[in-house]
Design an enzyme around this catalytic site. Structure first.
Site: not given
Length: 465
Positions: A128-129, A172
């Site tokens: 995600k990051t 996110e």
């Protein structure tokens, strides 16, 4: 406030001036703090552990108390806390007794997502990051001026969050305790669905059900990893009422990578394709096939926002990673030091496989297990993937929000990994690695806690950012 004219203040913040954050140094809290600070709110906060993120919070001029106590909430109009704060935390107990509105971090983020017509939420168990960072960078470079909430530091924005002035927000979307169900995205990205947070979800069926509910919250478009079975199981049930586009490495996807070439070191190139047509040749400078998938997802989302493939490729070529995502920290005595957020077996596997592909003499994995429940439930999986490294050094388990009712310790994991050692302190870890690592080796600290401090000790960077 600057945003008032744009009608971007969430209803729950109207009339509020002083916001207090319990656990302000958390990676999920800091970007929200950056955005609300940019809007003009007076913010205070507290945390239990001195971190680099806390130093960045103070650089904004935000008063921070180290240690949590009831008196810290004095004067606040609204109080925000992380999901990791336990119910008996004295500051949270005082907050709930104060009569002042109290929100969990994801509720605040959810309110912010409803202030933008084009909120893009990046979900998935892993990646995600990195993907959120890539997408934010592409949109910035293309002049789209997005607001961003990222779980790691992006150098170009000087932190984890950014207040933009367009209708685009990138954030996110974490599945932990269903926090992503507070969001209201126009576009959702699902990178993968893997076994994690099983202390909460219990079964894969429950985890997939939560992702299904997340899809239901998406108003316009779902971008799904067409190569991931669990993801496709979820999104296939959403068609045709939801628009779904797929991405991945296989040419059956709507967007995919082809003609992948691995060059020296961290450099990979590939064709960014759609429906049999190569849209652009792209260069990527972070390792691992999983990051090719992340890049394709980010580029596809950017194209859906009106960015040209050429613009997206240009940004990807200049992207060198988010903070704590295979982040190069430095070299000492010929030894290379890298830090990574990997804390789940699947993440550790791809990180170590990427590290092994870079032709270092030996790869050292310095791992800080995170939470007793995950370590106990996935003990054999952790042992298997950590064994990819040539040498494994473990710290004690970081319990975070949990008490050790599982009776699990780092030594239990070390006993399952041939040659592994474990130590109680980062000082001991630093001393051991520095006395045994040789020129040409790669040392990679891994975990979502504060294991990066061990790497900084080895490099003699204590107290630096």
């Amino acid at each position: 406030m600057e945003f008032a004219a744009e009608n971007r203040i969430p209803e729950l913040l109207k009339g509020k001036k002083h916001l207090h954050f319990i656990g302000i140094g958390g990676s999920g809290m800091f970007p929200i703090v950056q955005i609300l600070h940019g809007m003009g709110y007076f913010i205070t906060g507290s945390d239990n552990n001195e971190t680099d993120t806390l130093k960045m919070v103070r650089k904004l001029g935000i008063p921070v108390t180290l240690g949590q106590a009831a008196e810290n909430i004095a004067g606040a109009d609204l109080i925000v806390h992380t999901a990791a704060i336990m119910a008996d935390n004295p500051e949270l107990v005082a907050a709930r007794a104060s009569g002042v509105p109290v929100l969990e971090r994801s509720e605040m983020l959810g309110a912010l997502t409803r202030c933008y017509r084009n909120t893009i939420a990046v979900s998935g168990t892993h990646g995600k990051t990195t993907t959120t960072s890539m997408l934010t960078q592409i949109l910035l470079d293309a002049g789209k001026d997005p607001t961003a909430v990222i779980g790691g530091k992006l150098k170009s924005i000087g932190g984890n969050g950014r207040l933009g002035h367009s209708e685009i927000m990138v954030c996110e979307a974490c599945e932990f305790v269903d926090t992503f169900l507070h969001l209201s995205p126009a576009v959702s990205i699902i990178l993968n669905i893997d076994q994690d947070h099983m202390d909460y979800f219990k079964t894969m069926e429950n985890l997939c059900r939560s992702f299904s509910r997340f899809c239901d919250l998406t108003s316009r478009l779902i971008l799904a990893n067409g190569d991931d079975p669990h993801t496709m199981e979820v999104v296939s049930l959403k068609m045709p009422e939801k628009q779904v586009l797929t991405f991945g490495l296989r040419e059956t996807n709507d967007y995919y990578a082809a003609r992948i070439e691995q060059h020296d070191g961290l450099h990979t190139s590939f064709n960014f394709c759609s429906h049999g047509q190569a849209l652009v040749r792209a260069d990527l400078h972070i390792p691992g096939r999983h990051n090719i998938v992340n890049a394709v997802a980010a580029m596809a989302a950017a194209v859906c926002c009106g960015v040209t493939p050429a613009q997206a490729a240009q940004s990807i070529a200049g992207f060198t990673g988010a903070g704590r995502r295979f982040e190069f920290l430095g070299k000492k005595n010929g030894v290379t030091f890298v830090d990574d957020y990997a804390h789940h077996p699947a993440e550790i596997r791809v990180t170590l496989e990427a590290a092994k592909s870079l032709r270092f003499r030996k790869v050292w994995a310095v791992h800080q297990p995170f939470t007793y429940s995950r370590t106990a439930m996935l003990l054999d999986d952790f042992a298997q993937v950590l064994s990819i490294a040539d040498h494994v050094v473990l710290s004690e388990i970081m319990g975070s929000r949990e008490k050790n009712t599982y009776g699990i310790y780092a030594k239990d994991l070390a006993e399952k990994i041939p040659g592994a050692v474990w130590f109680s302190t980062f000082e001991e870890i630093s001393d051991y690695v520095l006395s045994h690592a040789e020129a040409g080796d790669l040392v990679i600290t891994m975990g979502c806690g504060d294991v990066y401090k061990a790497a900084k000790m080895m490099l003699g960077q204590q107290g630096t950012e």
